[in-house]
Design a protein around this motif. Structure first.
Motif, PDB file in Angstrom:
ATOM      1  N   SER A   1     -16.544 -21.403 -33.437  1.00  0.00           N
ATOM      2  CA  SER A   1     -16.720 -22.799 -33.833  1.00  0.00           C
ATOM      3  C   SER A   1     -17.209 -22.864 -35.278  1.00  0.00           C
ATOM      4  CB  SER A   1     -17.725 -23.485 -32.911  1.00  0.00           C
ATOM      5  OG  SER A   1     -19.020 -22.923 -33.099  1.00  0.00           O
ATOM      6  N   GLN A   2     -17.303 -24.090 -35.801  1.00  0.00           N
ATOM      7  CA  GLN A   2     -17.806 -24.239 -37.162  1.00  0.00           C
ATOM      8  C   GLN A   2     -19.267 -23.813 -37.266  1.00  0.00           C
ATOM      9  OE1 GLN A   2     -16.867 -28.175 -38.745  1.00  0.00           O
ATOM     10  NE2 GLN A   2     -15.198 -27.215 -39.881  1.00  0.00           N
ATOM     11  N   SER A   3     -20.027 -23.960 -36.204  1.00  0.00           N
ATOM     12  CA  SER A   3     -21.418 -23.497 -36.242  1.00  0.00           C
ATOM     13  C   SER A   3     -21.472 -21.982 -36.391  1.00  0.00           C
ATOM     14  CB  SER A   3     -22.162 -23.924 -34.976  1.00  0.00           C
ATOM     15  OG  SER A   3     -21.588 -23.330 -33.821  1.00  0.00           O
ATOM     16  N   HIS A   4     -20.517 -21.272 -35.761  1.00  0.00           N
ATOM     17  CA  HIS A   4     -20.439 -19.824 -35.940  1.00  0.00           C
ATOM     18  C   HIS A   4     -20.054 -19.479 -37.375  1.00  0.00           C
ATOM     19  CE1 HIS A   4     -19.547 -19.896 -31.410  1.00  0.00           C
ATOM     20  NE2 HIS A   4     -20.761 -19.425 -31.564  1.00  0.00           N
ATOM     21  N   GLN A  50     -19.797 -14.548 -28.824  1.00  0.00           N
ATOM     22  CA  GLN A  50     -18.548 -15.289 -28.736  1.00  0.00           C
ATOM     23  C   GLN A  50     -17.352 -14.368 -28.970  1.00  0.00           C
ATOM     24  OE1 GLN A  50     -18.811 -18.247 -27.721  1.00  0.00           O
ATOM     25  NE2 GLN A  50     -16.975 -19.432 -28.242  1.00  0.00           N
ATOM     26  N   ASP A 105     -20.701 -21.238 -39.982  1.00  0.00           N
ATOM     27  CA  ASP A 105     -21.879 -21.505 -40.813  1.00  0.00           C
ATOM     28  C   ASP A 105     -22.833 -20.309 -40.800  1.00  0.00           C
ATOM     29  OD1 ASP A 105     -20.960 -24.037 -41.435  1.00  0.00           O
ATOM     30  OD2 ASP A 105     -22.071 -25.005 -39.807  1.00  0.00           O
ATOM     31  N   ILE A 106     -22.981 -19.682 -39.640  1.00  0.00           N
ATOM     32  CA  ILE A 106     -23.857 -18.515 -39.528  1.00  0.00           C
ATOM     33  C   ILE A 106     -23.319 -17.359 -40.365  1.00  0.00           C
ATOM     34  CG2 ILE A 106     -24.690 -16.726 -37.945  1.00  0.00           C
ATOM     35  CD1 ILE A 106     -24.799 -18.899 -35.770  1.00  0.00           C
ATOM     36  N   TYR A 149     -16.639 -22.771 -47.040  1.00  0.00           N
ATOM     37  CA  TYR A 149     -16.858 -21.369 -46.719  1.00  0.00           C
ATOM     38  C   TYR A 149     -16.276 -20.434 -47.787  1.00  0.00           C
ATOM     39  CZ  TYR A 149     -17.683 -23.614 -42.226  1.00  0.00           C
ATOM     40  OH  TYR A 149     -18.150 -24.445 -41.236  1.00  0.00           O
ATOM     41  N   GLU A 168     -12.177 -28.597 -45.351  1.00  0.00           N
ATOM     42  CA  GLU A 168     -13.206 -27.925 -44.564  1.00  0.00           C
ATOM     43  C   GLU A 168     -13.383 -26.479 -45.013  1.00  0.00           C
ATOM     44  OE1 GLU A 168     -11.375 -28.665 -40.760  1.00  0.00           O
ATOM     45  OE2 GLU A 168     -12.958 -30.095 -40.235  1.00  0.00           O
TER      46      GLU A 168
END
Length: 437
Positions: free
Chosen positions: A129-132, A121, A134-135, A194, A190
């Motif tokens: 994104s938020q999934s990124h 990406q 999270d990783i 993190y 949010e």
């Protein structure tokens, strides 16, 4: 020197080779440095048996070779740091990590294979994104002690991951920009998901200005505060690498903590005295943090520390304009909310605590603001003075040091670090130097 081949990786033979490293600043050598986290798994070291290394080391080395197929010299800690059987050489190397990484032509960060979607990406210059997020939050690299100094000392920093195909290394700044845009777009609630990435933002900023600003001991200590390490001494070795890019002058029998403070003193950087550690017992050295534990300069003259770029404040009630400044600052403290039902002094302490301050709520008043010491100053204290570092101004104030004599005891001179919450007025005289005895 003869090269002994011990490993075959990607069809190539690799062995250890001694090489002189340029001592002139900004003169780069022809080797690549690798930055990665060890993780929990271990395997035997092929060059230094029977000592263990990370089970990621060989895959990380293979990934680096894939990304840089023409490279002939690669520095990786597991193989290039001398083993424990050579303690003097090992200590000297660990204390010279800033020197090593600053002389490399390039530093390549190797994340775990889970980060491959994030790299793809970032290579497309697309928003994460938020999934990124999270990783990346799960990546140990972002919080390890060693990786901080490895990144900020790099002349060129690129990021890839385990098992990535060729040409999937991304320059650090596009990667940081993509991550920064993703974090900025999050609501405060949010962002709380993190904590690692929020701290990682500071590393991103430090990398951006590393070539222009010299970081102080206090800045490095703050950056390293929440980072992790396998053994305690690595914390101090990593801090040494972050504040110095010169070869180490190792001293036998000196602990890593003491070596770090001595390095700071040689540089004339005494900002480490704002550490929250307890002070030494000897009266003439009670300004110095006890072993174990933005930039006022200083030098030692005739057994006394002469501290520069500080103002000395006396106990007093803050003026109305100062309290108005504090209330305006608190009113803009939106991410954590404000405390309208509290008095400004109490709200100031709550704001500091939300920012990570672990000191006392028993503040001291001064003409220019409030001082929150790390430990309460005894009510019996006499000759209380407040030293504020004027070249390390934060948006809310600056680091402070409270000096006093305990009238109830032996009358010894004591020092307590703290936070000055307020604004240095134009009329406050800045002394040329302050003697610490």
């Amino acid at each position: 020197m003869k090269l002994f081949v011990r490993l075959h990786i990607n069809g190539q033979g690799w062995g250890l080779l001694e090489q002189d490293t340029p001592s002139t600043p900004n003169q780069l050598s022809d080797f690549i440095c690798v930055s990665y986290s060890w993780g929990l798994g271990r395997s035997l070291n092929p060059f230094h048996p029977p000592y263990p290394v990370s089970d990621r080391t060989l895959p990380v080395l293979a990934t680096t070779i894939t990304q840089r197929p023409t490279a002939r010299k690669i520095w990786i800690d597991a193989f290039c740091v001398p083993p424990p059987s050579q303690p003097s050489l090992r200590t000297s190397t660990l204390q010279s990590m800033g020197f090593i990484y600053s002389r490399a032509a390039e530093v390549i960060v190797v994340l775990t294979s889970a980060a491959l979607p994030v790299l793809r990406q970032a290579l497309l210059s697309s928003a994460l994104s938020q999934s990124h997020l999270d990783i990346l939050e799960a990546e140990d690299w972002v919080t390890r002690a060693w990786t901080y100094q490895e990144a900020v000392n790099a002349h060129r920093l690129r990021i890839t991951c385990d098992g990535s195909p060729p040409d999937t290394a991304v320059d650090s700044m596009p990667f940081f920009n993509a991550l920064g845009r993703a974090l900025v777009s999050l609501a405060p609630t949010e962002r709380a998901r993190y904590p690692r990435l929020n701290a990682f933002e500071e590393l991103m900023a430090d990398c951006a200005v590393a070539g222009y600003l010299e970081r102080s001991a206090l800045q490095v200590m703050a950056m390293m505060d929440e980072r992790t390490q396998t053994v305690p001494e690595d914390h101090f070795y990593a801090m040494m690498g972050a504040i110095s890019t010169e070869p180490a002058r190792a001293v036998e029998g000196v602990s890593p903590c003491e070596a770090f403070m001595r390095l700071c003193e040689r540089k004339g950087d005494y900002s480490f005295l704002f550490s929250s550690e307890g002070r030494e017992e000897r009266e003439e050295m009670r300004w110095r943090p006890r072993e174990g534990g933005l930039k006022p300069g200083g030098e030692v003259k005739r057994g006394c520390l002469v501290l520069e770029n500080v103002v000395m404040l006396q106990l007093a009630s803050p003026g109305e304009d100062v309290m108005a400044f504090i209330e305006r600052w608190l009113a803009g403290f939106k991410p954590y909310g404000s405390w309208p039902h509290l008095e400004p002094e109490q709200a100031a302490f709550e704001a500091l605590r939300a920012l990570g301050f672990s000191g006392s709520s028993e503040y001291l008043g001064a003409e220019c603001g409030l001082v929150f010491p790390h430990d309460p100053v005894p009510r019996s204290a006499k000759n209380v003075e407040i030293l504020v570092a004027v070249e390390i101004m934060w948006t809310l104030g600056a680091p402070a040091l409270v000096r006093y004599r305990d009238n109830a005891g032996s009358g010894v001179l004591s020092y307590v670090p703290g936070v000055f919450f307020g604004k240095i007025q134009n009329g406050i005289r800045v002394p040329a130097a302050v003697n610490l005895f």
